[in-house]
Design a protein around this motif. Structure first.
Motif, mmCIF file in Angstrom:
data_model
loop_
_atom_site.group_PDB
_atom_site.id
_atom_site.type_symbol
_atom_site.label_atom_id
_atom_site.label_comp_id
_atom_site.label_asym_id
_atom_site.label_seq_id
_atom_site.Cartn_x
_atom_site.Cartn_y
_atom_site.Cartn_z
ATOM 1 N N ASN A 9 0.841 -1.073 -0.038
ATOM 2 C CA ASN A 9 0.050 0.033 0.044
ATOM 3 C C ASN A 9 1.059 0.992 -0.004
ATOM 4 O O ASN A 9 2.225 1.100 0.685
ATOM 5 N N ASN A 10 0.448 2.463 -0.590
ATOM 6 C CA ASN A 10 1.243 3.492 -0.445
ATOM 7 C C ASN A 10 1.132 4.170 0.715
ATOM 8 O O ASN A 10 1.986 4.834 1.247
ATOM 9 N N ARG A 11 0.441 3.804 1.611
ATOM 10 C CA ARG A 11 0.077 4.455 2.946
ATOM 11 C C ARG A 11 0.954 3.266 3.957
ATOM 12 O O ARG A 11 0.871 2.063 3.826
ATOM 13 N N GLY A 12 1.696 3.898 4.795
ATOM 14 C CA GLY A 12 2.307 3.158 5.874
ATOM 15 C C GLY A 12 1.352 2.675 6.947
ATOM 16 O O GLY A 12 0.266 3.233 7.303
ATOM 17 N N LEU A 131 6.182 -14.367 -0.927
ATOM 18 C CA LEU A 131 5.302 -12.959 -0.477
ATOM 19 C C LEU A 131 6.448 -12.040 -0.359
ATOM 20 O O LEU A 131 7.348 -12.226 0.343
ATOM 21 N N ILE A 132 6.199 -10.899 -1.070
ATOM 22 C CA ILE A 132 7.298 -9.856 -0.914
ATOM 23 C C ILE A 132 6.570 -8.457 -0.305
ATOM 24 O O ILE A 132 5.815 -7.799 -0.663
ATOM 25 N N ASP A 133 7.399 -8.285 0.662
ATOM 26 C CA ASP A 133 6.594 -7.241 1.697
ATOM 27 C C ASP A 133 7.290 -5.988 1.292
ATOM 28 O O ASP A 133 8.613 -5.819 1.243
ATOM 29 N N CYS A 134 6.774 -4.674 0.895
ATOM 30 C CA CYS A 134 7.314 -3.687 0.190
ATOM 31 C C CYS A 134 7.156 -2.728 1.362
ATOM 32 O O CYS A 134 6.567 -2.359 2.228
ATOM 33 N N PRO A 135 8.086 -1.482 1.145
ATOM 34 C CA PRO A 135 7.972 -0.333 1.919
ATOM 35 C C PRO A 135 6.675 0.518 1.518
ATOM 36 O O PRO A 135 6.233 0.289 0.300
ATOM 37 N N ILE A 163 -7.318 3.699 2.177
ATOM 38 C CA ILE A 163 -8.071 3.344 0.854
ATOM 39 C C ILE A 163 -7.506 4.162 -0.224
ATOM 40 O O ILE A 163 -7.295 3.474 -1.469
ATOM 41 N N LEU A 164 -7.371 5.284 0.000
ATOM 42 C CA LEU A 164 -6.698 6.193 -1.239
ATOM 43 C C LEU A 164 -5.268 5.628 -1.613
ATOM 44 O O LEU A 164 -5.025 5.626 -2.667
ATOM 45 N N GLY A 165 -4.548 5.472 -0.498
ATOM 46 C CA GLY A 165 -3.040 4.763 -0.880
ATOM 47 C C GLY A 165 -3.250 3.563 -1.790
ATOM 48 O O GLY A 165 -2.513 3.404 -2.764
#
Ligand SMILES: Nc1ncnc2c1ncn2[C@@H]1O[C@H](COP(=O)(O)OP(=O)(O)OP(=O)(O)O)[C@@H](O)[C@H]1O
Ligand SMILES: [Mg+2]
Length: 266
Positions: A9-12, A131-135, A163-165
């Motif tokens: 998600n783009n949200r942290g 499973l690749i966990d992204c920043p 949700i927007l992220g």
């Protein structure tokens, strides 16, 4: 070759790392061979899976595997998940730590975004799932993950920024898939995590998630449970965590693993 899922998600702070870890564990429990690949310089997934970086005995991590820009280098990185449960024998970790930040500076090198895919080539053939966990970012590390992945699992909370992220990630992929060499990448689904029951605002936001993502929303919703945070804090499997609500937490991820298997079946 393993099925590779990019968790993003783009949200942290929405629970990407926890969902990666607990879904991975649930898949291993049902006999699948799972690789957890930490692609976040924070290294939270690595720590929660029981790994620590030891300066006295430097280990090869995903950072060096990617920097090498050679086929199959991830093969030297996988390390056992040292949890004291039977199914951990089927789990493997490719750990990360702060050093991974240095890969951002190389984003402009020709073909740099293909380095993760290259490093995994032939290095995940004996696994069923990676499973690749992204920043919480759409920049270079996540772009490498998109180029390496088969599918994307969006994790969100029932909260507007999250949700927007998640929606930004979907739009980014639609926009950039050709440039990222991710033509076949598909959005597998959306996991709603950390849901607080009985709160009208949460219910409204959950309805928004369903409106925006429709059929992509996976069942079940993962509820907020203290035992989840405790397990991650103490870097142990859910079954060994302190706190109540163990059954609900474990059952939630077992059902989610069901959904994963159905949604990712060829
Ligand atoms: N369902 C849940 N119930 C209770 N606590 C949770 C739940 N999911 C995640 N947490 C906790 O919330 C915190 C944030 O979760 P996590 O670190 O997994 O999010 P993240 O999206 O990976 O964050 P980042 O963007 O920093 O990588 C952690 O302490 C985690 O243990
Ligand atoms: Mg994380």
């Amino acid at each position: 070759m393993a099925r590779r899922t990019v968790v993003i998600n783009n949200r942290g702070g929405v629970g990407k790392s926890d969902v990666t870890l607990r879904l991975g564990a649930a898949l291993a429990k049902r006999g699948r061979r799972v690789g957890l690949l930490d692609f976040d310089p924070q290294g939270n997934l690595s720590r929660r899976a029981g790994w620590t970086y030891n300066e006295d005995q430097p280990q090869i991590t995903v950072s060096e595997a990617v920097q090498a820009d050679r086929v199959g280098t991830m093969g030297q990185v996988w390390t056992p998940v040292r949890w004291d449960v039977e199914y951990a024998a089927r789990m493997r970790l490719a750990p990360a730590w702060l050093e991974l930040e240095n890969r951002y500076a190389e984003a402009g090198l020709a073909g740099a975004h293909l380095r993760l895919a290259k490093s995994l080539q032939g290095a995940d053939d004996d696994l069923d799932d990676v499973l690749i966990d992204c920043p919480p970012s759409l920049f270079h590390l996540t772009q490498m993950a998109f180029a390496a992945g088969d599918g994307v699992l969006l994790v969100t909370r029932a909260e507007i920024d999250a949700i927007l992220g998640a929606r930004r990630v979907r739009e980014f992929i639609a926009d950039k898939r050709a440039a990222l060499h991710a033509d076949d990448l598909r959005i597998d689904g959306v996991v709603v995590n950390d849901y607080e029951q009985g709160k009208p605002r949460q219910r409204q936001q959950l309805a928004s998630v369903r409106r925006i993502f429709g059929d992509l929303v996976w069942e079940p919703i993962i509820h907020r449970r203290e035992i989840m945070a405790n397990a991650s804090n103490d870097h142990v499997p859910l079954e060994q965590a302190k706190g109540s609500q163990l059954h609900g937490a474990v059952a939630g991820f077992e059902l989610l693993a069901d959904t994963y298997e159905k949604r990712t079946a060829a």
